[in-house]
Design a protein around this motif. Sequence first.
Motif, PDB file in Angstrom:
ATOM      1  N   LEU A   1      16.414  18.934 -15.994  1.00 50.02           N
ATOM      2  CA  LEU A   1      16.352  18.584 -17.419  1.00 50.02           C
ATOM      3  C   LEU A   1      17.135  19.588 -18.259  1.00 50.02           C
ATOM      4  N   VAL A   2      16.950  20.881 -17.962  1.00 53.66           N
ATOM      5  CA  VAL A   2      17.614  21.935 -18.740  1.00 53.66           C
ATOM      6  C   VAL A   2      19.136  21.829 -18.563  1.00 53.66           C
TER       7      VAL A   2
ATOM      8  N   GLU B   1       9.204  22.109 -10.841  1.00 56.28           N
ATOM      9  CA  GLU B   1      10.140  23.150 -11.281  1.00 56.28           C
ATOM     10  C   GLU B   1      11.586  22.655 -11.122  1.00 56.28           C
ATOM     11  N   ALA B   2      11.858  21.976  -9.982  1.00 55.07           N
ATOM     12  CA  ALA B   2      13.218  21.468  -9.718  1.00 55.07           C
ATOM     13  C   ALA B   2      13.625  20.431 -10.756  1.00 55.07           C
TER      14      ALA B   2
END
Length: 499
Positions: A306-307, A300-301
């Motif tokens: 990436l986002v 998730e991290a």
Amino acid sequence: MNDAARKLAPLAKDQADQHYREAPNNLEAEQALLGAILVNNDAFYRVSDFLKPVHLFEPLHRRIFEVAGDIIRMGKTANPVTIKTFLKADEKVGDLTVAQYLARLAAEAVSIINAEDYGRAIYDLALRRSLITIGEDMVNIAYDAPLDMPPQSQIEDAERRLFELAETGRYDGGFQSFSDAVTLAIDMAATAKDRDGHLSGISTGIHSLDGKMGGLQRSDLIILAGRPGMGKTSLATNIAYNIAAAYEPEVQPDGSFKARNGGVVGFYSLEMSSEQLATRIISEQTEVSSSKIRRGDISEADFEKLVACSMMMQKVPLYIDQTGGISIAQLAARARRLKRQRGLDVLVVDYVQLMTGSKKSGENRVQEITEITTGLKALGKELNVPIIALSQLSRAVESREDKRPQLSDLRESGSIEQDADVVLFVFREEYYVKNMEPRDEFDPKYEEWKMQMEKVKGTADVIIAKQRHGPTGTVKLAFQSEFTRFSDLADSSFTQYEH
């Protein structure tokens, strides 16, 4: 007069009017501008950055403007008395001698305040005359249908001429005075002084490479070559992204933008899709392995990283064209369009052997590659941007004991070596050492291999095999294969300059 004759009469009159149409010009504006310059030489500097002698319609006015400009640049005063000695004494303007005409121009001069408006009007009319010339040539060639200029070639030629006209205000190329060339050289030195890192060219973002090359020089053709697996696409992608990410625009007096640092990058990816290229860049920036990104094997991290990275990258002026098998003519047309619409400071082509030439040279691959490299060199000069073209190397490298590439290894044509201003080879010894790993770890040679592997692990050599305006030599870089990232080596970044 019968009906047919009555109908033809206005048509004949129209044709007669068209026949005597004069090219757009405004002699009064030219006289007013020259008068203003003769009365107050400061008027010249209000128009000298965009108006050249060739833009004036009347040949005598061109000569007066040129002579006045030369005198003013030398720090002297240009007036009817100082100028007349440089013009033909016996030349007449109607009933006036040249000396009388100059005196009349000065006597009837209007305010210097209007000088720039007159200059703009003269410049615009010169552009219109050039457009008419290009248009007439297009029509005449299309009617004649010469064998050596098929419609496609005519479109490319017209597009090139229109581009040059839009960029420089003239399309004839022609000779440039040495004083103009000297001015450009001094401007380049001033730009280098003000730019980050004091480079005359555009910084690659890799300091040790910049130290040897002085950055990427405008209009240079830079060939970046290597065997498969050496990381030439990775290095090109790294450099392209570094330049685009460092982009700082500067507004010019005419409202256009110029890069103070970094630049707008056009990337022709003939081998990989734009999505694959973007994945590589995201991996390099976020330090999340590209294979993990593709498999979706991320935490998730990492995904948040990436986002955040992608949002930042969307603002970066890096434009990707993923057309496979593009011809040199198509590439040139698209590059011109990009420069007109978005600006362009660096062009990357990945890679030369995937491009196609014209049908004429289709039978002979060597001729085709020659046409492509010559075309790229000409395009770099026309657009005034450095072009980084990637190239494959022949298999001869693999059969040698020493795997370091040489100029003779450039594949399919000597023209690649001839046309290039700079030839860079990417060489990673780690790639070859890794393949020599003994199968049995208890093999006596295993320790020797391990030591050698430790020595070359995570490093890459960029060999500058040819450079027109600088030294040749080798630059050692760090290479992180999982993120496909090249960077400066921490311990040797200071030794790269000494060669």
